[in-house]
Design a protein around this motif. Sequence first.
Motif, PDB file in Angstrom:
ATOM      1  N   THR A 256       0.806  -1.225   0.000  1.00 24.94           N
ATOM      2  CA  THR A 256       0.000   0.000   0.000  1.00 24.94           C
ATOM      3  C   THR A 256       0.837   1.271   0.000  1.00 24.94           C
ATOM      4  OG1 THR A 256      -0.176  -0.036   2.427  1.00 24.94           O
ATOM      5  CG2 THR A 256      -1.923  -1.136   1.166  1.00 24.94           C
ATOM      6  N   ALA A 279      -5.618   3.552   1.511  1.00 24.00           N
ATOM      7  CA  ALA A 279      -5.365   3.266   2.921  1.00 24.00           C
ATOM      8  C   ALA A 279      -5.716   4.477   3.768  1.00 24.00           C
ATOM      9  CB  ALA A 279      -3.905   2.869   3.141  1.00 24.00           C
ATOM     10  N   THR A 280      -6.244   4.225   4.968  1.00 26.98           N
ATOM     11  CA  THR A 280      -6.528   5.291   5.923  1.00 26.98           C
ATOM     12  C   THR A 280      -5.243   5.678   6.650  1.00 26.98           C
ATOM     13  OG1 THR A 280      -6.983   3.778   7.754  1.00 26.98           O
ATOM     14  CG2 THR A 280      -8.838   4.317   6.267  1.00 26.98           C
ATOM     15  N   ASP A 282      -4.719   5.493   9.847  1.00 30.02           N
ATOM     16  CA  ASP A 282      -4.411   4.455  10.835  1.00 30.02           C
ATOM     17  C   ASP A 282      -3.766   3.242  10.164  1.00 30.02           C
ATOM     18  OD1 ASP A 282      -5.364   5.996  12.893  1.00 30.02           O
ATOM     19  OD2 ASP A 282      -7.352   5.052  12.927  1.00 30.02           O
ATOM     20  N   GLU A 283      -4.272   2.873   9.002  1.00 28.75           N
ATOM     21  CA  GLU A 283      -3.677   1.753   8.281  1.00 28.75           C
ATOM     22  C   GLU A 283      -2.261   2.087   7.827  1.00 28.75           C
ATOM     23  OE1 GLU A 283      -7.738  -0.222   6.337  1.00 28.75           O
ATOM     24  OE2 GLU A 283      -6.695   1.439   5.316  1.00 28.75           O
TER      25      GLU A 283
END
Length: 480
Positions: A256, A279-280, A282-283
């Motif tokens: 990612t 992706a966020t 947090d991710e």
Amino acid sequence: MSGSFTVIVAGRDAPLWLAAAALARSLAPSGVKVEAVELPSALTPADVYATFPALEALHNQLRLDEAGLLRATVASLTLGQNFTDLAGAYPPFLHAYGSAGARIGDSDFFAHWVKARRYGLNVPLDDFSLTAAAARQGRLMFPDEENAIYGRCDYGYHLPAIAYARLLREAAIRYGATLHAADQLAVEHDGDTITAIELGEDRHFTADLFVDAGNVLGAATFHSWREYFPVDRVLTAAAPAFANIPVYAENRAGPTGWTALYPSRPATYVTHAWSSVLATDDEALAAASTASGLPLAGVVIRAVEPGCPAQPWTGNTVTLGASFDPVHGLDLLGFQVSLVQLLADFPAGTGFAAERAEYNRVTPEALDRLRDFQSAHYALARYAGPFWEAARATEVSADLAHAIALFRARAELAPFEEENLPPDSWRALLLGHGVEPESWPPATDRVPPEEVKAQFRRMLGFVREQVLRQPTQAEWLARA
């Protein structure tokens, strides 16, 4: 320059003070007055400037002693960047800051290496490079009279950003730049001309030329580079320093995004870049922690919007640099290229239409070449995962497409006029991503194969001998 001429440089952090120091150092003897408008810092303790070797030349112009620089910033040296695949599907490659091989007769070494590999040579290009071979052995490599005859060996720095900006600020003031600190500024215009800036508290300033060292004056219209780059979010953090500081940075490709580690003495500085579509935050933080394998502190997340000024010199305002994708850390090099061009084109008076036209001709081309180098990393990367699938779908400029095609066809690099990266950087990138030359210039065939083999053996022996003489980073820093 006859009469008085005032330049106002506005911005923050290292770009502001690099510009103010260079302008004051170069132009004060001609009667130019340099005033620096300092806006609040955007830096955190997790920020680092990972620089290319070209910065040393600018430091020399500013009379910045290297030993003093390293003491003041607690920086370390870097011989390049190592690119790895976390999935292990593709071999790592090193973008080393040095050349590979020496000329054989009148022809370039690289063409002979390409030809020899076609006929069975199984020696990597890095083994012919002083810098790359030293980096692989965990040693530094410094140029001297003996190895300078063989080829170029350079190094950059990993500079803790706050300390580096402070050092440049002191240099700018020492060379006569006048400081004006402000929380914000307002700009007064008459068409394309800035007539004055307001800094609050009834502080009103005029100048003959304004230099924007941080896109804070808003004079230039920015041309987006979004179509070339998948990254729109970047995380920076600090992790514990390595006991034995590596001599290069490492960029680790994950599904990612990518995670870069910039080792230095105060900390290991970590950057993680990704697309918010995939992706966020947090991710991304979880991915950065996993990819680095280090505990992260001081995490900061920023948006990234790559682009450059369409006309960097507009009216009486010069906007320096561009906003690059972070993959190769080219922001400071792009800024330096723009700054050096401004010094070359600096006007002799208040009528500067010719200088402005020349600056606007040269600078965008130079910045585009740096952009293409970063763009090639995404367009050619073979790594797996949704981020890299999106990366391979990004645009490729006509110049970059031509450069890749020529390299693949005959092991040559297109001779662009405004190129600021050495051929070895392009070769490392293209070869590292699997672009294999299919042939070589015919002149290469004039040299008998036995002579080439003998030259190769001498080169490999010389490189091994030179590397064994070099110190580790820890040994060198202990006595620097």
